[in-house]
Motif scaffolding. Structure first.
Motif, PDB file in Angstrom:
ATOM      1  N   ASN A 224       0.798  -1.220   0.000  1.00 34.19           N
ATOM      2  CA  ASN A 224       0.000   0.000   0.000  1.00 34.19           C
ATOM      3  C   ASN A 224       0.834   1.275   0.000  1.00 34.19           C
ATOM      4  O   ASN A 224       0.282   2.363   0.017  1.00 34.19           O
ATOM      5  CB  ASN A 224      -0.958   0.009   1.191  1.00 34.19           C
ATOM      6  CG  ASN A 224      -0.248  -0.019   2.519  1.00 34.19           C
ATOM      7  OD1 ASN A 224       0.900   0.381   2.631  1.00 34.19           O
ATOM      8  ND2 ASN A 224      -0.917  -0.512   3.544  1.00 34.19           N
ATOM      9  N   GLY A 225       2.165   1.168   0.014  1.00 34.86           N
ATOM     10  CA  GLY A 225       3.010   2.347  -0.024  1.00 34.86           C
ATOM     11  C   GLY A 225       3.274   2.984   1.330  1.00 34.86           C
ATOM     12  O   GLY A 225       4.018   3.944   1.434  1.00 34.86           O
ATOM     13  N   LYS A 226       2.668   2.470   2.383  1.00 34.44           N
ATOM     14  CA  LYS A 226       2.874   3.017   3.736  1.00 34.44           C
ATOM     15  C   LYS A 226       4.106   2.357   4.340  1.00 34.44           C
ATOM     16  O   LYS A 226       4.055   1.245   4.843  1.00 34.44           O
ATOM     17  CB  LYS A 226       1.645   2.747   4.599  1.00 34.44           C
ATOM     18  CG  LYS A 226       1.740   3.253   6.006  1.00 34.44           C
ATOM     19  CD  LYS A 226       1.399   4.691   6.086  1.00 34.44           C
ATOM     20  CE  LYS A 226       1.272   5.111   7.543  1.00 34.44           C
ATOM     21  NZ  LYS A 226       1.640   6.441   7.775  1.00 34.44           N
TER      22      LYS A 226
ATOM     23  N   ASN B  29      -2.998   6.471   2.031  1.00 39.32           N
ATOM     24  CA  ASN B  29      -3.941   6.744   0.955  1.00 39.32           C
ATOM     25  C   ASN B  29      -5.217   5.930   1.185  1.00 39.32           C
ATOM     26  O   ASN B  29      -5.281   4.741   0.862  1.00 39.32           O
ATOM     27  CB  ASN B  29      -3.317   6.383  -0.396  1.00 39.32           C
ATOM     28  CG  ASN B  29      -4.279   6.580  -1.541  1.00 39.32           C
ATOM     29  OD1 ASN B  29      -5.372   7.112  -1.383  1.00 39.32           O
ATOM     30  ND2 ASN B  29      -3.876   6.158  -2.721  1.00 39.32           N
ATOM     31  N   TRP B  30      -6.259   6.558   1.731  1.00 36.96           N
ATOM     32  CA  TRP B  30      -7.504   5.866   2.040  1.00 36.96           C
ATOM     33  C   TRP B  30      -8.347   5.603   0.798  1.00 36.96           C
ATOM     34  O   TRP B  30      -9.396   4.966   0.885  1.00 36.96           O
ATOM     35  CB  TRP B  30      -8.305   6.646   3.073  1.00 36.96           C
ATOM     36  CG  TRP B  30      -7.726   6.548   4.441  1.00 36.96           C
ATOM     37  CD1 TRP B  30      -7.016   7.511   5.091  1.00 36.96           C
ATOM     38  CD2 TRP B  30      -7.773   5.425   5.319  1.00 36.96           C
ATOM     39  NE1 TRP B  30      -6.623   7.053   6.320  1.00 36.96           N
ATOM     40  CE2 TRP B  30      -7.072   5.779   6.494  1.00 36.96           C
ATOM     41  CE3 TRP B  30      -8.330   4.155   5.232  1.00 36.96           C
ATOM     42  CZ2 TRP B  30      -6.930   4.904   7.567  1.00 36.96           C
ATOM     43  CZ3 TRP B  30      -8.183   3.291   6.305  1.00 36.96           C
ATOM     44  CH2 TRP B  30      -7.492   3.670   7.454  1.00 36.96           C
ATOM     45  N   GLN B  31      -7.951   6.094  -0.377  1.00 41.65           N
ATOM     46  CA  GLN B  31      -8.689   5.836  -1.613  1.00 41.65           C
ATOM     47  C   GLN B  31      -8.456   4.423  -2.137  1.00 41.65           C
ATOM     48  O   GLN B  31      -9.212   3.929  -2.950  1.00 41.65           O
ATOM     49  CB  GLN B  31      -8.314   6.873  -2.676  1.00 41.65           C
ATOM     50  CG  GLN B  31      -8.594   8.305  -2.266  1.00 41.65           C
ATOM     51  CD  GLN B  31     -10.045   8.523  -1.860  1.00 41.65           C
ATOM     52  OE1 GLN B  31     -10.963   8.123  -2.563  1.00 41.65           O
ATOM     53  NE2 GLN B  31     -10.249   9.141  -0.707  1.00 41.65           N
ATOM     54  N   GLN B  32      -7.409   3.773  -1.669  1.00 44.70           N
ATOM     55  CA  GLN B  32      -7.125   2.407  -2.103  1.00 44.70           C
ATOM     56  C   GLN B  32      -7.857   1.403  -1.209  1.00 44.70           C
ATOM     57  O   GLN B  32      -8.338   1.745  -0.138  1.00 44.70           O
ATOM     58  CB  GLN B  32      -5.624   2.146  -2.046  1.00 44.70           C
ATOM     59  CG  GLN B  32      -5.045   2.210  -0.639  1.00 44.70           C
ATOM     60  CD  GLN B  32      -3.540   2.120  -0.605  1.00 44.70           C
ATOM     61  OE1 GLN B  32      -2.924   1.713  -1.565  1.00 44.70           O
ATOM     62  NE2 GLN B  32      -2.945   2.493   0.506  1.00 44.70           N
ATOM     63  N   ASP B  33      -7.959   0.167  -1.674  1.00 45.57           N
ATOM     64  CA  ASP B  33      -8.566  -0.883  -0.863  1.00 45.57           C
ATOM     65  C   ASP B  33      -7.769  -1.054   0.425  1.00 45.57           C
ATOM     66  O   ASP B  33      -6.558  -0.912   0.432  1.00 45.57           O
ATOM     67  CB  ASP B  33      -8.559  -2.212  -1.616  1.00 45.57           C
ATOM     68  CG  ASP B  33      -9.528  -2.217  -2.777  1.00 45.57           C
ATOM     69  OD1 ASP B  33     -10.505  -1.443  -2.743  1.00 45.57           O
ATOM     70  OD2 ASP B  33      -9.301  -3.001  -3.718  1.00 45.57           O
ATOM     71  N   ASN B  34      -8.476  -1.347   1.515  1.00 52.00           N
ATOM     72  CA  ASN B  34      -7.783  -1.642   2.767  1.00 52.00           C
ATOM     73  C   ASN B  34      -8.476  -2.815   3.454  1.00 52.00           C
ATOM     74  O   ASN B  34      -9.632  -3.132   3.194  1.00 52.00           O
ATOM     75  CB  ASN B  34      -7.666  -0.404   3.668  1.00 52.00           C
ATOM     76  CG  ASN B  34      -8.989   0.107   4.142  1.00 52.00           C
ATOM     77  OD1 ASN B  34      -9.690  -0.558   4.890  1.00 52.00           O
ATOM     78  ND2 ASN B  34      -9.364   1.309   3.717  1.00 52.00           N
TER      79      ASN B  34
ATOM     80  N   GLU C 235     -12.005  -2.509   5.190  1.00 49.97           N
ATOM     81  CA  GLU C 235     -13.102  -2.367   4.234  1.00 49.97           C
ATOM     82  C   GLU C 235     -13.426  -3.693   3.551  1.00 49.97           C
ATOM     83  O   GLU C 235     -14.585  -3.984   3.281  1.00 49.97           O
ATOM     84  CB  GLU C 235     -12.772  -1.296   3.193  1.00 49.97           C
ATOM     85  CG  GLU C 235     -12.819   0.106   3.773  1.00 49.97           C
ATOM     86  CD  GLU C 235     -12.442   1.179   2.770  1.00 49.97           C
ATOM     87  OE1 GLU C 235     -11.777   0.872   1.767  1.00 49.97           O
ATOM     88  OE2 GLU C 235     -12.800   2.342   3.017  1.00 49.97           O
TER      89      GLU C 235
ATOM     90  N   GLN D  75     -12.249   5.401   8.313  1.00 50.84           N
ATOM     91  CA  GLN D  75     -12.585   4.642   7.121  1.00 50.84           C
ATOM     92  C   GLN D  75     -12.310   3.161   7.311  1.00 50.84           C
ATOM     93  O   GLN D  75     -11.204   2.753   7.641  1.00 50.84           O
ATOM     94  CB  GLN D  75     -11.817   5.168   5.914  1.00 50.84           C
ATOM     95  CG  GLN D  75     -12.317   6.537   5.513  1.00 50.84           C
ATOM     96  CD  GLN D  75     -11.613   7.039   4.288  1.00 50.84           C
ATOM     97  OE1 GLN D  75     -10.409   7.140   4.267  1.00 50.84           O
ATOM     98  NE2 GLN D  75     -12.386   7.356   3.267  1.00 50.84           N
TER      99      GLN D  75
END
Length: 54
Positions: free
Chosen positions: A2-4, A12-17, A20, A42
């Motif tokens: 996820n890049g974190k 980036n909360w726009q990506q799948d996590n 969710e 989120q």
């Protein structure tokens, strides 16, 4: 991935996590304790984070 990779960069909360994805499959998700991320809401049905800990 996820890049974190460090706590200084925003997530980036726009990506799948993961929370969710769990919610989409009928699970209730909670975050309780300490986390090094902003905007925790989120993907979680309930969250309670220690004061000044994210």
């Amino acid at each position: 991935m996820n890049g974190k990779i460090v706590n200084v960069l925003a997530f980036n909360w726009q990506q799948d996590n993961f929370p969710e994805l769990l919610q989409a499959n009928g699970y209730q998700t909670d975050m309780i304790g300490k986390i090094h991320m902003d905007e925790i809401s989120q993907g979680f049905d309930f969250f309670l984070v220690l004061p000044e800990q994210g």
